[in-house]
Enzyme design. Structure first.
Site, PDB file in Angstrom:
ATOM      1  N   CYS A 110      50.964  42.213  54.777  1.00 38.78           N
ATOM      2  CA  CYS A 110      49.636  42.820  54.884  1.00 38.78           C
ATOM      3  C   CYS A 110      49.436  43.396  56.291  1.00 38.78           C
ATOM      4  O   CYS A 110      49.820  42.770  57.291  1.00 38.78           O
ATOM      5  CB  CYS A 110      48.561  41.779  54.595  1.00 38.78           C
ATOM      6  SG  CYS A 110      46.879  42.440  54.664  1.00 38.78           S
ATOM      7  N   CYS A 136      44.010  38.934  59.829  1.00 36.96           N
ATOM      8  CA  CYS A 136      43.189  37.743  59.578  1.00 36.96           C
ATOM      9  C   CYS A 136      43.944  36.487  60.027  1.00 36.96           C
ATOM     10  O   CYS A 136      45.030  36.188  59.515  1.00 36.96           O
ATOM     11  CB  CYS A 136      42.835  37.655  58.100  1.00 36.96           C
ATOM     12  SG  CYS A 136      42.078  39.162  57.433  1.00 36.96           S
ATOM     13  N   CYS A 155      45.480  33.730  57.555  1.00 39.25           N
ATOM     14  CA  CYS A 155      46.252  34.141  56.384  1.00 39.25           C
ATOM     15  C   CYS A 155      47.750  34.122  56.631  1.00 39.25           C
ATOM     16  O   CYS A 155      48.243  34.685  57.613  1.00 39.25           O
ATOM     17  CB  CYS A 155      45.811  35.536  55.948  1.00 39.25           C
ATOM     18  SG  CYS A 155      46.607  36.059  54.415  1.00 39.25           S
ATOM     19  N   CYS A 207      42.422  35.515  37.930  1.00 41.91           N
ATOM     20  CA  CYS A 207      42.089  36.234  39.149  1.00 41.91           C
ATOM     21  C   CYS A 207      43.326  36.973  39.649  1.00 41.91           C
ATOM     22  O   CYS A 207      44.341  36.355  39.973  1.00 41.91           O
ATOM     23  CB  CYS A 207      41.600  35.264  40.221  1.00 41.91           C
ATOM     24  SG  CYS A 207      40.153  34.319  39.709  1.00 41.91           S
ATOM     25  N   CYS A 231      39.127  38.792  36.995  1.00 37.50           N
ATOM     26  CA  CYS A 231      38.524  39.108  38.288  1.00 37.50           C
ATOM     27  C   CYS A 231      39.590  39.756  39.161  1.00 37.50           C
ATOM     28  O   CYS A 231      40.723  39.283  39.230  1.00 37.50           O
ATOM     29  CB  CYS A 231      38.011  37.832  38.956  1.00 37.50           C
ATOM     30  SG  CYS A 231      37.318  38.094  40.605  1.00 37.50           S
ATOM     31  N   CYS A 260      31.857  37.903  43.338  1.00 38.93           N
ATOM     32  CA  CYS A 260      32.364  36.604  43.769  1.00 38.93           C
ATOM     33  C   CYS A 260      32.616  36.703  45.271  1.00 38.93           C
ATOM     34  O   CYS A 260      33.363  37.570  45.721  1.00 38.93           O
ATOM     35  CB  CYS A 260      33.656  36.301  43.028  1.00 38.93           C
ATOM     36  SG  CYS A 260      34.544  34.847  43.618  1.00 38.93           S
ATOM     37  N   ARG A 289      32.802  27.218  43.449  1.00 46.76           N
ATOM     38  CA  ARG A 289      34.189  26.940  43.082  1.00 46.76           C
ATOM     39  C   ARG A 289      34.918  26.245  44.222  1.00 46.76           C
ATOM     40  O   ARG A 289      34.919  26.709  45.356  1.00 46.76           O
ATOM     41  CB  ARG A 289      34.916  28.238  42.732  1.00 46.76           C
ATOM     42  CG  ARG A 289      36.368  28.006  42.325  1.00 46.76           C
ATOM     43  CD  ARG A 289      37.042  29.264  41.825  1.00 46.76           C
ATOM     44  NE  ARG A 289      36.250  29.855  40.772  1.00 46.76           N
ATOM     45  CZ  ARG A 289      35.832  31.122  40.790  1.00 46.76           C
ATOM     46  NH1 ARG A 289      36.131  31.887  41.804  1.00 46.76           N
ATOM     47  NH2 ARG A 289      35.126  31.595  39.805  1.00 46.76           N
TER      48      ARG A 289
END
Length: 407
Positions: A65, A69, A72, A109, A142, A202, A272
């Site tokens: 990626c 972040c 991550c 998801c 999702c 979400c 969740r």
């Protein structure tokens, strides 16, 4: 306790607590923890009974990626030894989703690392959604693909997506300390685009990144204002090879207080339990079912979770039941309101890891933010025990491998 009685009354009326009351929940001592869980449990049962919704993560594209972040394992510059692969084909993703559906998952998801999808990526994901829906009629899907460009949410909705996950992760004030390649406002904008397209929103958080109690309350109050259908709560998994590898700030008791605070602030929303629950709650996971009404089944994006059968046994042993496909997740007043604006009647996502919540072990969330969910630091609590690096296991099975998934 007067505080807990007040919070229960407000939760049953869907009334927002004060910031001081939310902070007080996080400051309660351990010897009052069961009282806090029991109080928040009354609110949970009022709106969701004893049902537990199961969600299943499929990591469509793993690693590499360009975003930075800090939490991550898939970030730019990450040295974490995770699986790395490009887009799964629609039939591969559909087969991966089948394992979760067979285990009782009501929602699948679909998560992909990256800043956000190109139009070609949206086409790929649309084909995957159609393949899953053709194979599993009635399953919720999702998507969690990062920051959306104009019109992409509408295209996902037209392809059959029910929800979109994009987590806020932490407070606006401290967001720049965690990520520099995009802004907090970018995240809010993506959630609002999903809502405008009629997708069930979400959006959740990651706890355990060194934030203060005030930061936690800030992000949860921001989520209440944004009003997603689902709020995944991720607890940081400190992956070796990431900037937050040494952030082991959570205790099981701290995690339970955080979940209780979220339930009091968001009483009628699908809360969740997402990435990091096995690492930080450990043997106290069953207690968390009194606070949340939704969990991820099996593994997360780049980390291994509890065995799927162990999840099902835990739910049954704690006196809860798996929510069936024919049951509407959200309370009627929320489901009716969502249907009135074109959103699906059932609750929202957390990739993480990520719920979809993020990807925080979504929890869903772009770049695996939910999957490698994070745990909250005991900002003002007792000193936490040393790192338990033996609890962090990189996923080596399921999507992107030749090995059967853990579902």
């Amino acid at each position: 306790m007067d505080l807990l009685n007040t919070l229960v009354d407000k939760g049953l009326r869907r009334e927002l607590p004060t910031r001081e009351e939310a902070l007080a929940v996080l400051a309660t001592p351990d010897d009052q923890l069961l009282d806090v869980v029991a109080a928040a449990g009354k609110v949970r049962r009022q709106w969701f009974g004893r049902r537990v919704k199961l969600n299943y993560l499929v990591n469509l594209k793993s690693g590499l990626c360009p975003e930075d972040c800090s939490y991550c394992s898939q970030r730019l510059g990450s040295k974490a030894e995770i699986l790395k692969y490009t887009w799964l084909k629609p039939d591969e993703a559909s087969k991966a989703a089948a394992a979760g559906v067979a285990g009782g998952a009501k929602r699948v998801c679909l998560v992909a690392s990256g800043r956000g999808p190109t139009d070609r990526d949206v086409d790929r994901v649309s084909q995957t959604i159609e393949a899953i829906k053709e194979r599993h009629e009635g399953v919720e899907v999702c998507a969690c693909l990062g920051l959306l460009s104009e019109g992409q949410a509408d295209r996902l909705r037209s392809a059959g997506a029910d929800a979109y996950n994009h987590n806020l992760n932490t407070s606006e004030e401290t967001y720049g300390e965690i990520t520099t390649t995009h802004t907090y406002a970018d995240r809010v904008d993506t959630v609002q685009q999903a809502q405008a397209a009629g997708l069930s929103a979400c959006s959740g958080l990651i706890a355990g990144m060194g934030e203060s109690d005030a930061d936690l309350v800030d992000v949860v109050f921001s989520l209440r204002e944004l009003d997603p259908d689902s709020v995944p709560v991720n607890f940081l998994i400190p992956f070796e090879g990431t900037p937050l590898a040494k952030e082991w700030n959570l205790t099981p008791q701290r995690c339970l207080r955080i979940l209780a605070m979220v339930r009091f602030v968001c009483p009628d929303v699908e809360v969740r339990l997402a990435g990091g629950r096995e690492v930080h709650l450990r043997s106290m996971q069953p207690l968390a079912l009194n606070l949340v009404n939704s969990i991820f089944l099996g593994d997360y994006l780049t980390s291994e979770g509890q065995a799927g059968q162990a999840d099902l046994d835990m739910i049954a042993d704690a006196g809860f039941e798996v929510e069936g496909a024919g049951t509407t997740t959200l309370p009627r007043h929320r489901a009716d309101a969502a249907a009135g604006c074109g959103s699906p009647g059932d609750g929202g996502c957390a990739p993480e890891d990520e719920g979809c919540g993020s990807h925080a072990g979504s929890g869903c969330g772009p770049c695996g933010e939910g999957a490698e969910a994070e745990a909250v630091p005991a900002a003002e609590g007792p000193e936490t025990p040393g790192a338990r690096t033996d609890l962090v296991a990189v996923r080596r099975r399921g999507a992107g491998t030749d090995l059967a998934p853990n579902a």
